[in-house]
Design an enzyme around this catalytic site. Structure first.
Site, mmCIF file in Angstrom:
data_model
loop_
_atom_site.group_PDB
_atom_site.id
_atom_site.type_symbol
_atom_site.label_atom_id
_atom_site.label_comp_id
_atom_site.label_asym_id
_atom_site.label_seq_id
_atom_site.Cartn_x
_atom_site.Cartn_y
_atom_site.Cartn_z
ATOM 1 N N ILE A 159 0.837 -1.199 0.000
ATOM 2 C CA ILE A 159 0.000 0.000 0.000
ATOM 3 C C ILE A 159 0.870 1.247 0.000
ATOM 4 O O ILE A 159 0.623 2.193 -0.755
ATOM 5 C CB ILE A 159 -0.950 -0.005 1.207
ATOM 6 C CG1 ILE A 159 -1.895 -1.201 1.124
ATOM 7 C CG2 ILE A 159 -1.734 1.299 1.283
ATOM 8 C CD1 ILE A 159 -2.704 -1.442 2.387
ATOM 9 N N ARG A 239 -3.505 0.006 10.858
ATOM 10 C CA ARG A 239 -4.146 -0.598 12.014
ATOM 11 C C ARG A 239 -4.097 0.413 13.162
ATOM 12 O O ARG A 239 -3.131 1.163 13.310
ATOM 13 C CB ARG A 239 -3.435 -1.889 12.443
ATOM 14 C CG ARG A 239 -3.652 -3.065 11.506
ATOM 15 C CD ARG A 239 -5.097 -3.531 11.500
ATOM 16 N NE ARG A 239 -5.317 -4.717 10.668
ATOM 17 C CZ ARG A 239 -5.657 -4.697 9.404
ATOM 18 N NH1 ARG A 239 -5.782 -3.504 8.790
ATOM 19 N NH2 ARG A 239 -5.858 -5.813 8.731
ATOM 20 N N GLU A 267 -11.346 -0.760 17.564
ATOM 21 C CA GLU A 267 -11.811 -0.578 16.181
ATOM 22 C C GLU A 267 -13.030 0.337 16.127
ATOM 23 O O GLU A 267 -13.139 1.178 15.233
ATOM 24 C CB GLU A 267 -12.146 -1.948 15.570
ATOM 25 C CG GLU A 267 -12.629 -1.900 14.143
ATOM 26 C CD GLU A 267 -11.513 -1.793 13.121
ATOM 27 O OE1 GLU A 267 -11.833 -1.743 11.920
ATOM 28 O OE2 GLU A 267 -10.332 -1.744 13.499
ATOM 29 N N HIS A 286 -13.370 1.868 8.742
ATOM 30 C CA HIS A 286 -12.497 0.846 8.158
ATOM 31 C C HIS A 286 -13.005 0.451 6.764
ATOM 32 O O HIS A 286 -13.219 -0.733 6.473
ATOM 33 C CB HIS A 286 -12.419 -0.384 9.076
ATOM 34 C CG HIS A 286 -11.169 -1.199 8.852
ATOM 35 N ND1 HIS A 286 -10.687 -2.097 9.766
ATOM 36 C CD2 HIS A 286 -10.302 -1.248 7.794
ATOM 37 C CE1 HIS A 286 -9.586 -2.675 9.305
ATOM 38 N NE2 HIS A 286 -9.338 -2.161 8.110
#
Length: 328
Positions: A159, A239, A267, A286
């Site tokens: 990425i 993350r 999260e 996300h």
């Protein structure tokens, strides 16, 4: 596969192609392998290849004992760390993943976030909604823009490298921090390699693309965040654990820093978290990775790999155990 993922991943075209490549039951999706249903147990005993995706159950030694013919795992998603175990490597099972095609939408999201953040689009939108009148935007936004800004990229992952590639057409200076990248690699990428502290201190915007590893937990903590210039933006699509959220929050509440956060720790931020309402924070659930129609790119890649396997050719995107200690 995770519940519902298989249905969204494969459309009619994919099912037709899959049927031409392998003997399979398109209606049989296994969500549990340790204690399978009779139908899943029978399919597992006969399986030569597993097609997996997000939420796939772990392939433990016990599961593999029930799959004596298994030779390959084709993962139609990114990381395989959640479901592969040492037993897979010990038995010589070939593994491939769609990490490369899944990197593209994350990089595209990041590019959009970089260009919007440097232009202060989120701030302008909030202000415009509040003012609802003519205003001297050239004065208020006189220090914004993308011309000759410095972007710091943390992690030359798939990425990270794709982000660097997408940034090339723009008048931006790019710094890179990655302990595994040599000066020669950085030259080929067209970036300047720097230590993490220098990247933080010298960047108008920092975007995080390092893997989640014990060594990268809170890679950006209070000391690193304090080095970011006033008004800098932090983008995290990797993350949540890579950023010390407790250290970041006061920097955001004070307004000193801005952030685009597609991932957090936890999260799902608690309902009372200031992150939900801060005007200098863009919080998304996300969604930077493959979503909607982008899932079909992963399916196409997985079927390409299955076709290669069927014709005795090596995978295009093999996953090797020696690479897992420094990859996602």
């Amino acid at each position: 596969m995770g519940p519902g993922i298989a249905e969204r991943l494969l459309d009619t075209r994919h099912h037709t192609r899959l049927a031409a490549l392998a003997r399979t039951d398109p209606h049989l999706v296994a969500h549990e392998l340790a204690d399978p249903t009779p139908a899943v147990a029978a399919a597992l005993a006969d399986a030569e290849v597993l097609l997996t995706c997000w939420g796939a159950p772990q392939l433990t030694g016990r599961v593999l004992d029930a799959a004596p013919r298994l030779r390959a795992v084709v993962h139609a998603a990114g990381s395989v760390k959640h479901h592969l175990t040492d037993a897979c490597w010990e038995r010589g099972i070939a593994v491939t993943s769609a990490a490369a095609p899944n990197a593209l939408p994350v990089a595209e999201y990041t590019l959009a976030a970089i260009l919007f953040a440097n232009k202060r689009v989120l701030h302008a939108a909030h202000r415009y909604r509040g003012l609802r009148t003519a205003h001297d935007w050239h004065h208020e936004l006189g220090t914004t823009g993308n011309y000759r800004r410095t972007v710091g990229v943390i992690g030359a992952s798939r990425i990270g490298r794709r982000v660097i590639e997408l940034l090339r057409p723009f008048d931006l200076r790019v710094l890179l921090h990655d302990p595994y990248v040599t000066d020669a690699d950085a030259t080929r990428l067209g970036v300047r390699p720097v230590p993490l502290h220098a990247l933080c201190a010298g960047s108008d915007l920092v975007t995080v693309h390092a893997p989640q590893l014990p060594a990268t937990r809170h890679l950006l903590g209070a000391p690193e965040l304090a080095l970011l210039p006033d008004g800098a933006t932090l983008i995290n699509t990797a993350r949540g654990s890579l950023v010390d959220g407790a250290a970041l929050l006061p920097e955001l509440v004070s307004g000193r820093l801005h952030a685009v956060l597609d991932v957090t720790q936890p999260e799902l931020p608690p309902p009372g978290s200031p992150l939900w309402d801060l005007p200098n924070v863009l919080l998304t659930p996300h969604v930077a990775g493959s979503l909607g129609t982008e899932l079909h790119r992963l399916a196409d890649h997985a079927l390409d790999e299955l076709e290669r396997y069927a014709h005795g050719r090596p995978f295009n995107g093999p996953v090797l155990p020696e690479h897992l200690h420094h990859s996602a």
